[in-house]
Scaffold this motif. Structure first.
Motif, PDB file in Angstrom:
ATOM      1  N   ARG A   1       0.868  -1.169   0.000  1.00  0.00           N
ATOM      2  CA  ARG A   1       0.000   0.000   0.000  1.00  0.00           C
ATOM      3  C   ARG A   1       0.909   1.224   0.000  1.00  0.00           C
ATOM      4  O   ARG A   1       1.795   1.330   0.837  1.00  0.00           O
ATOM      5  CB  ARG A   1      -0.882   0.020   1.245  1.00  0.00           C
ATOM      6  N   THR A   2       0.653   2.122  -0.923  1.00  0.00           N
ATOM      7  CA  THR A   2       1.435   3.350  -0.982  1.00  0.00           C
ATOM      8  C   THR A   2       0.484   4.533  -1.121  1.00  0.00           C
ATOM      9  O   THR A   2      -0.692   4.359  -1.432  1.00  0.00           O
ATOM     10  CB  THR A   2       2.418   3.340  -2.183  1.00  0.00           C
ATOM     11  N   SER A   3       1.013   5.717  -0.910  1.00  0.00           N
ATOM     12  CA  SER A   3       0.209   6.926  -1.088  1.00  0.00           C
ATOM     13  C   SER A   3       0.104   7.247  -2.564  1.00  0.00           C
ATOM     14  O   SER A   3       1.061   7.052  -3.321  1.00  0.00           O
ATOM     15  CB  SER A   3       0.861   8.103  -0.366  1.00  0.00           C
ATOM     16  N   HIS A   4      -1.041   7.745  -2.949  1.00  0.00           N
ATOM     17  CA  HIS A   4      -1.253   8.172  -4.330  1.00  0.00           C
ATOM     18  C   HIS A   4      -0.295   9.328  -4.612  1.00  0.00           C
ATOM     19  O   HIS A   4      -0.161  10.236  -3.792  1.00  0.00           O
ATOM     20  CB  HIS A   4      -2.701   8.611  -4.525  1.00  0.00           C
ATOM     21  N   PRO A   5       0.393   9.302  -5.756  1.00  0.00           N
ATOM     22  CA  PRO A   5       1.384  10.339  -6.042  1.00  0.00           C
ATOM     23  C   PRO A   5       0.810  11.755  -6.119  1.00  0.00           C
ATOM     24  O   PRO A   5       1.504  12.722  -5.820  1.00  0.00           O
ATOM     25  CB  PRO A   5       1.975   9.925  -7.398  1.00  0.00           C
TER      26      PRO A   5
END
Length: 166
Positions: free
Chosen positions: A89-93
């Protein structure tokens, strides 16, 4: 128009029976492949990883929509993939508040292992088929799946894409 009156009812009976057998056998074996990775990834995990690989990082809602399933189902199915390090899970750019799901390097490696195993199984099952027979079977199965998806859509049921990952 009553479609059962078109063509040979015996042939349609055979077709529906063979499709039912295929569905049962596919589920029993999960068409998991051969070798050490055989049956080591369930269908939901395979389809989610495959979709992320094909389409790239995306949010839960986009992933659910592209697969024709509910967001809560995707959330539930993705959780163990995140826990085992196959998905991150990553942050939306562009919007740091939004979460994006992405195939991890470990997930990419695992997916490639499973794909290779499943390719070996398909080769084993069709070893005595000509290249033209394999192509015809693939074409007809794709067409059959597209017809099922179209029918589901016509009935208001979200249908996933029919090529390679549904």
């Amino acid at each position: 128009m009553d479609m059962t009156s078109v063509g040979d009812n015996g042939l349609l009976d055979t077709l529906q029976h063979e499709v039912a057998l295929f569905a049962r056998r596919a589920e029993q074996t999960r068409l998991g492949g051969v070798g050490q990775v055989r049956n080591s990834m369930d269908r939901a995990a395979y389809l989610l990883l495959n979709r992320l690989d094909k389409e790239g990082p995306m949010g839960v809602k986009a992933l659910a929509a592209s697969m024709g399933i509910d967001s809560s189902t995707v959330t539930r199915q993705v959780a163990p993939l995140v826990d085992t390090g196959l998905v991150k899970r990553t942050s939306h750019p562009e919007d740091g508040r939004a979460v994006v799901l992405q195939l991890s390097p470990r997930g990419q490696t695992r997916l490639e292992e499973v794909r290779a195993s499943r390719r070996r199984l398909m080769a084993e099952l069709t070893h005595d088929w000509s290249p033209q027979e394999r192509e015809s079977f693939c074409t007809l199965l794709t067409r059959f799946n597209a017809a099922l998806s179209a029918r589901m859509s016509a009935q208001g049921v979200p249908a996933p894409e029919t090529r390679q990952d549904s």
